[in-house]
Design a protein around this motif. Structure first.
Motif, PDB file in Angstrom:
ATOM      1  N   ALA A   3      41.210 -34.327  46.645  1.00 40.76           N
ATOM      2  CA  ALA A   3      39.802 -34.140  46.180  1.00 40.76           C
ATOM      3  C   ALA A   3      39.820 -34.360  44.670  1.00 40.76           C
ATOM      4  CB  ALA A   3      39.212 -32.975  46.544  1.00 40.76           C
ATOM      5  N   LYS A   4      38.922 -34.858  43.931  1.00 39.86           N
ATOM      6  CA  LYS A   4      38.808 -35.011  42.523  1.00 39.86           C
ATOM      7  C   LYS A   4      38.212 -33.933  42.031  1.00 39.86           C
ATOM      8  CE  LYS A   4      39.562 -39.500  42.258  1.00 39.86           C
ATOM      9  NZ  LYS A   4      40.918 -39.991  41.577  1.00 39.86           N
ATOM     10  N   ARG A   5      38.855 -33.640  40.936  1.00 36.90           N
ATOM     11  CA  ARG A   5      38.611 -32.227  40.175  1.00 36.90           C
ATOM     12  C   ARG A   5      37.375 -32.559  39.125  1.00 36.90           C
ATOM     13  NH1 ARG A   5      40.924 -28.199  36.631  1.00 36.90           N
ATOM     14  NH2 ARG A   5      39.674 -26.216  36.914  1.00 36.90           N
ATOM     15  N   LEU A   6      36.324 -31.905  38.874  1.00 35.78           N
ATOM     16  CA  LEU A   6      35.395 -32.295  38.087  1.00 35.78           C
ATOM     17  C   LEU A   6      34.850 -30.825  37.540  1.00 35.78           C
ATOM     18  CD1 LEU A   6      32.854 -33.752  36.735  1.00 35.78           C
ATOM     19  CD2 LEU A   6      31.475 -32.962  38.767  1.00 35.78           C
ATOM     20  N   ILE A   7      34.914 -31.084  36.018  1.00 34.50           N
ATOM     21  CA  ILE A   7      34.363 -29.916  35.023  1.00 34.50           C
ATOM     22  C   ILE A   7      33.192 -30.443  34.619  1.00 34.50           C
ATOM     23  CG2 ILE A   7      35.066 -28.572  33.168  1.00 34.50           C
ATOM     24  CD1 ILE A   7      36.942 -28.145  35.357  1.00 34.50           C
ATOM     25  N   VAL A   8      32.157 -29.491  34.742  1.00 35.32           N
ATOM     26  CA  VAL A   8      30.738 -29.757  33.960  1.00 35.32           C
ATOM     27  C   VAL A   8      30.502 -28.733  33.068  1.00 35.32           C
ATOM     28  CG1 VAL A   8      28.259 -30.159  34.377  1.00 35.32           C
ATOM     29  CG2 VAL A   8      29.913 -30.610  36.283  1.00 35.32           C
ATOM     30  N   CYS A   9      30.504 -28.982  31.857  1.00 34.48           N
ATOM     31  CA  CYS A   9      30.100 -28.162  30.634  1.00 34.48           C
ATOM     32  C   CYS A   9      28.616 -28.151  30.613  1.00 34.48           C
ATOM     33  CB  CYS A   9      30.592 -28.498  29.463  1.00 34.48           C
ATOM     34  SG  CYS A   9      32.366 -28.338  29.437  1.00 34.48           S
ATOM     35  N   GLY A  10      28.030 -27.112  30.923  1.00 33.73           N
ATOM     36  CA  GLY A  10      26.624 -26.937  31.024  1.00 33.73           C
ATOM     37  C   GLY A  10      25.977 -27.145  32.442  1.00 33.73           C
ATOM     38  N   GLY A  11      27.023 -26.797  33.414  1.00 36.91           N
ATOM     39  CA  GLY A  11      26.611 -26.947  34.630  1.00 36.91           C
ATOM     40  C   GLY A  11      25.542 -25.919  35.193  1.00 36.91           C
ATOM     41  N   ASN A  12      25.110 -24.981  34.727  1.00 37.50           N
ATOM     42  CA  ASN A  12      24.340 -24.064  35.088  1.00 37.50           C
ATOM     43  C   ASN A  12      22.960 -24.628  34.583  1.00 37.50           C
ATOM     44  OD1 ASN A  12      24.281 -23.200  32.408  1.00 37.50           O
ATOM     45  ND2 ASN A  12      24.418 -21.311  32.832  1.00 37.50           N
ATOM     46  N   GLY A  13      22.687 -25.724  34.118  1.00 34.22           N
ATOM     47  CA  GLY A  13      21.391 -26.105  33.328  1.00 34.22           C
ATOM     48  C   GLY A  13      20.811 -27.039  34.264  1.00 34.22           C
ATOM     49  N   PHE A  14      19.749 -27.409  33.931  1.00 35.00           N
ATOM     50  CA  PHE A  14      18.407 -28.219  34.664  1.00 35.00           C
ATOM     51  C   PHE A  14      19.287 -29.516  35.069  1.00 35.00           C
ATOM     52  CE2 PHE A  14      14.507 -31.089  34.269  1.00 35.00           C
ATOM     53  CZ  PHE A  14      14.178 -30.620  35.412  1.00 35.00           C
ATOM     54  N   LEU A  15      19.966 -30.461  34.204  1.00 33.46           N
ATOM     55  CA  LEU A  15      20.621 -31.588  34.890  1.00 33.46           C
ATOM     56  C   LEU A  15      22.133 -31.068  35.196  1.00 33.46           C
ATOM     57  CD1 LEU A  15      21.293 -34.622  35.179  1.00 33.46           C
ATOM     58  CD2 LEU A  15      21.867 -34.533  32.715  1.00 33.46           C
ATOM     59  N   GLY A  16      22.881 -30.233  34.783  1.00 39.27           N
ATOM     60  CA  GLY A  16      24.150 -29.911  35.148  1.00 39.27           C
ATOM     61  C   GLY A  16      24.194 -29.386  36.242  1.00 39.27           C
ATOM     62  N   SER A  17      23.492 -28.702  36.777  1.00 44.55           N
ATOM     63  CA  SER A  17      23.392 -28.144  38.195  1.00 44.55           C
ATOM     64  C   SER A  17      23.458 -28.852  39.142  1.00 44.55           C
ATOM     65  CB  SER A  17      22.302 -26.916  38.251  1.00 44.55           C
ATOM     66  OG  SER A  17      21.240 -27.396  38.082  1.00 44.55           O
ATOM     67  N   ARG A  18      22.377 -30.020  39.138  1.00 45.25           N
ATOM     68  CA  ARG A  18      22.552 -31.003  39.953  1.00 45.25           C
ATOM     69  C   ARG A  18      23.601 -31.970  39.995  1.00 45.25           C
ATOM     70  NH1 ARG A  18      17.781 -28.849  38.651  1.00 45.25           N
ATOM     71  NH2 ARG A  18      16.051 -28.945  39.984  1.00 45.25           N
ATOM     72  N   ILE A  19      24.099 -32.293  38.943  1.00 46.10           N
ATOM     73  CA  ILE A  19      25.330 -32.919  39.105  1.00 46.10           C
ATOM     74  C   ILE A  19      26.379 -32.221  39.870  1.00 46.10           C
ATOM     75  CG2 ILE A  19      27.416 -33.685  37.257  1.00 46.10           C
ATOM     76  CD1 ILE A  19      25.397 -34.180  34.951  1.00 46.10           C
ATOM     77  N   CYS A  20      26.554 -30.935  39.665  1.00 38.58           N
ATOM     78  CA  CYS A  20      27.246 -30.102  40.418  1.00 38.58           C
ATOM     79  C   CYS A  20      27.137 -30.382  42.041  1.00 38.58           C
ATOM     80  CB  CYS A  20      27.498 -28.773  40.100  1.00 38.58           C
ATOM     81  SG  CYS A  20      28.019 -28.282  38.333  1.00 38.58           S
TER      82      CYS A  20
END
Length: 295
Positions: A3-20
């Protein structure tokens, strides 16, 4: 296949959470980095309870303005996303403590005073290049959240750390052409970040999303604002963009936040996608991702 490993800085935000969310749906190993960890779900979704996919995300706490706090979390990452930024500047501690009014923050945002150069020019990591404890904020803006340190410098330093860990692709969420209600520095710092990341870290695939105004029914106020922005987009189309330079992002069709999030994940997974990604390409990527789920 691992599996690919993704880091989302701002992952708890409006856009970031949906990227997660969309990355989890692909079976990726997802870590969110933010100052507060897991989101307050009623601020990013229509429910106060965490959605089922959130259990598959690792919610880490770190300060984007202090690289030492997040650098260890980037080890082994395939992809890194920067979704953080501010719309308006303010001396946030001063405002909270009543020492400065939000109006004073607005005056600073529109001021023409000289601003500090990007952190690579200032060598914030120290002469040895190994001092990761350096603070991104220059001394004169120690308590100030500025366009320079949030929209530009935090992204450049995150990209530097990502490149050092041999991350294959880096997404920076920039912005469509500037809206007339925002200071010119809001967009110029975004473009400066894009330019620095592309030129300084050429071996890492830099992807620069330029979304317009984002909306979702979980934030009712954004729906009304999107409708107003949509009228501007229709006008811009009807006049063949005659006033596009004046209207800026207000003349660009708004997008549902999920469309952009899905497009970001699709772009990361496609080695052919790099450089600036404008609104039409964002929609194409989202449609391509949606078609995959229908097969």
């Amino acid at each position: 296949m691992e599996a690919k490993r993704l880091i989302v800085c701002g992952g708890n935000g409006f856009l970031g959470s949906r990227i997660c969310k969309y990355a989890v749906a692909r079976g990726w190993d997802v870590t969110s980095i933010s100052r507060s960890g897991e989101p307050k779900w009623n601020t990013v979704t229509s429910s106060a309870s965490p959605p089922q996919w959130a259990r598959k995300v690792t919610w880490e706490r770190a300060d984007i303005l202090r690289p030492a706090t997040y650098a260890p979390l980037l080890k082994g990452a395939d992809f890194v996303v920067h979704t953080m930024g501010i719309l308006l500047e303010a001396d946030y501690k001063g405002v909270l403590q009543g020492r400065e009014s939000p109006i004073a923050g607005l005056r600073k945002a529109f001021s023409a005073a000289p601003q500090p150069g990007n952190p690579l020019e200032r060598n914030v990591d120290g002469k040895s290049g190994d001092d990761a404890d350096a603070d991104i904020r220059p001394p004169e803006t120690k308590e100030q959240l500025t366009y320079e340190n949030m929209n530009r410098d935090s992204a450049i330093m995150l990209a530097k750390r990502a490149a050092a860990e041999n991350v294959s692709a880096f997404v920076y969420v920039s912005a469509a052409g500037g809206a007339p209600v925002l200071p010119a520095r809001y967009l110029s710092t975004k473009r400066e970040a894009e330019s620095a990341i592309a030129s300084e870290f050429p071996r890492m695939r830099g992807i620069f999303f330029r979304p317009p105004f984002l909306y979702d029914s979980s934030r009712p106020i954004t729906v009304g604002m999107a409708a107003m922005t949509g009228v501007g987009a229709l006008f811009n189309g009807a006049t063949r963009g005659v006033l596009g330079g004046f209207m800026g992002a207000a003349g660009t069709k708004p997008l549902k936040v999920d469309v952009v999030a899905e497009a970001v994940v699709e772009a990361l997974g496609d080695p052919a996608v790099k450089g600036p990604v404008e609104v039409p390409e964002i929609e194409e990527l989202a449609n391509k991702s949606w078609r995959k789920t229908m097969l």
